[in-house]
Design a protein around this motif. Structure first.
Motif, mmCIF file in Angstrom:
data_model
loop_
_atom_site.group_PDB
_atom_site.id
_atom_site.type_symbol
_atom_site.label_atom_id
_atom_site.label_comp_id
_atom_site.label_asym_id
_atom_site.label_seq_id
_atom_site.Cartn_x
_atom_site.Cartn_y
_atom_site.Cartn_z
ATOM 1 N N PHE A 137 1.330 2.423 -3.466
ATOM 2 C CA PHE A 137 0.175 3.159 -3.969
ATOM 3 C C PHE A 137 0.096 4.575 -3.381
ATOM 4 N N ILE A 151 -7.556 -3.834 -8.059
ATOM 5 C CA ILE A 151 -7.219 -2.870 -6.999
ATOM 6 C C ILE A 151 -7.513 -1.451 -7.473
ATOM 7 N N LEU A 152 -7.073 -1.110 -8.686
ATOM 8 C CA LEU A 152 -7.305 0.231 -9.219
ATOM 9 C C LEU A 152 -8.789 0.491 -9.431
ATOM 10 N N VAL A 189 0.727 5.923 -9.157
ATOM 11 C CA VAL A 189 -0.683 5.656 -9.433
ATOM 12 C C VAL A 189 -1.037 6.113 -10.846
ATOM 13 N N PHE A 243 0.810 -1.207 0.000
ATOM 14 C CA PHE A 243 0.000 0.000 0.000
ATOM 15 C C PHE A 243 0.848 1.264 0.000
ATOM 16 N N MET A 282 -11.310 -0.925 -7.892
ATOM 17 C CA MET A 282 -11.980 -0.810 -6.596
ATOM 18 C C MET A 282 -11.693 0.544 -5.940
ATOM 19 N N ALA A 283 -10.469 1.022 -6.071
ATOM 20 C CA ALA A 283 -10.118 2.337 -5.516
ATOM 21 C C ALA A 283 -10.944 3.428 -6.185
ATOM 22 N N LYS A 284 -11.027 3.362 -7.500
ATOM 23 C CA LYS A 284 -11.804 4.344 -8.259
ATOM 24 C C LYS A 284 -13.274 4.298 -7.847
ATOM 25 N N GLU A 285 -13.826 3.099 -7.778
ATOM 26 C CA GLU A 285 -15.216 2.916 -7.391
ATOM 27 C C GLU A 285 -15.468 3.443 -5.982
ATOM 28 N N HIS A 286 -14.562 3.149 -5.065
ATOM 29 C CA HIS A 286 -14.702 3.605 -3.685
ATOM 30 C C HIS A 286 -14.708 5.122 -3.604
ATOM 31 N N LEU A 287 -13.827 5.757 -4.350
ATOM 32 C CA LEU A 287 -13.727 7.210 -4.306
ATOM 33 C C LEU A 287 -14.903 7.906 -4.981
ATOM 34 N N TYR A 328 -2.542 3.760 -13.802
ATOM 35 C CA TYR A 328 -3.756 4.065 -14.570
ATOM 36 C C TYR A 328 -3.466 4.135 -16.066
#
Length: 120
Positions: free
Chosen positions: A43, A110-111, A49, A40, A113-118, A53
């Protein structure tokens, strides 16, 4: 493994000590925790990052990534080396050029999920 703390630290009626033992047994070993924290940390750098992307879309050579991000090739090469050591990217050589891509679908997940979470 450390002995669990058994002092009077919680008076909540809903606390189930046997469930805490189950949870404690599911927590990974310290070595795996350290590896996860190190992953982490990778990241934690905006340039890395951005590179990830960019590679999410397609395989790119160092010079293309440098142009895309407006950075020097040595700066990009350094970040790619960190990403490769963390097993997040892989490379292949074609003549004098080296092309980079995401190491596997886990990185895309991972990317994504991070995008979706944000975006929630």
């Amino acid at each position: 493994m450390k002995e669990p703390y058994t002092g009077d630290w919680c008076t909540a009626d809903h606390l189930q000590r046997d469930r805490l033992d189950d949870i404690r047994n599911e927590i990974p070993a310290e070595e795996r925790i350290a590896e996860t924290a190190d992953l982490f940390k990778v990241f934690g750098d905006a340039t890395r990052v951005k590179i990830l992307y960019a590679l999410f879309e397609q395989e790119l050579c160092v010079c293309a990534i440098a142009e895309l991000l407006g950075m020097t090739q040595p700066a990009i090469s350094y970040q790619l080396r960190v990403l490769k050591q963390s097993k997040l990217v892989r490379n292949r050589r074609e003549g004098k050029s080296i092309y980079y891509s995401l190491a596997d679908d886990h990185v895309k997940t991972i990317l994504g999920m991070a995008k979706e979470h944000l975006e929630e």
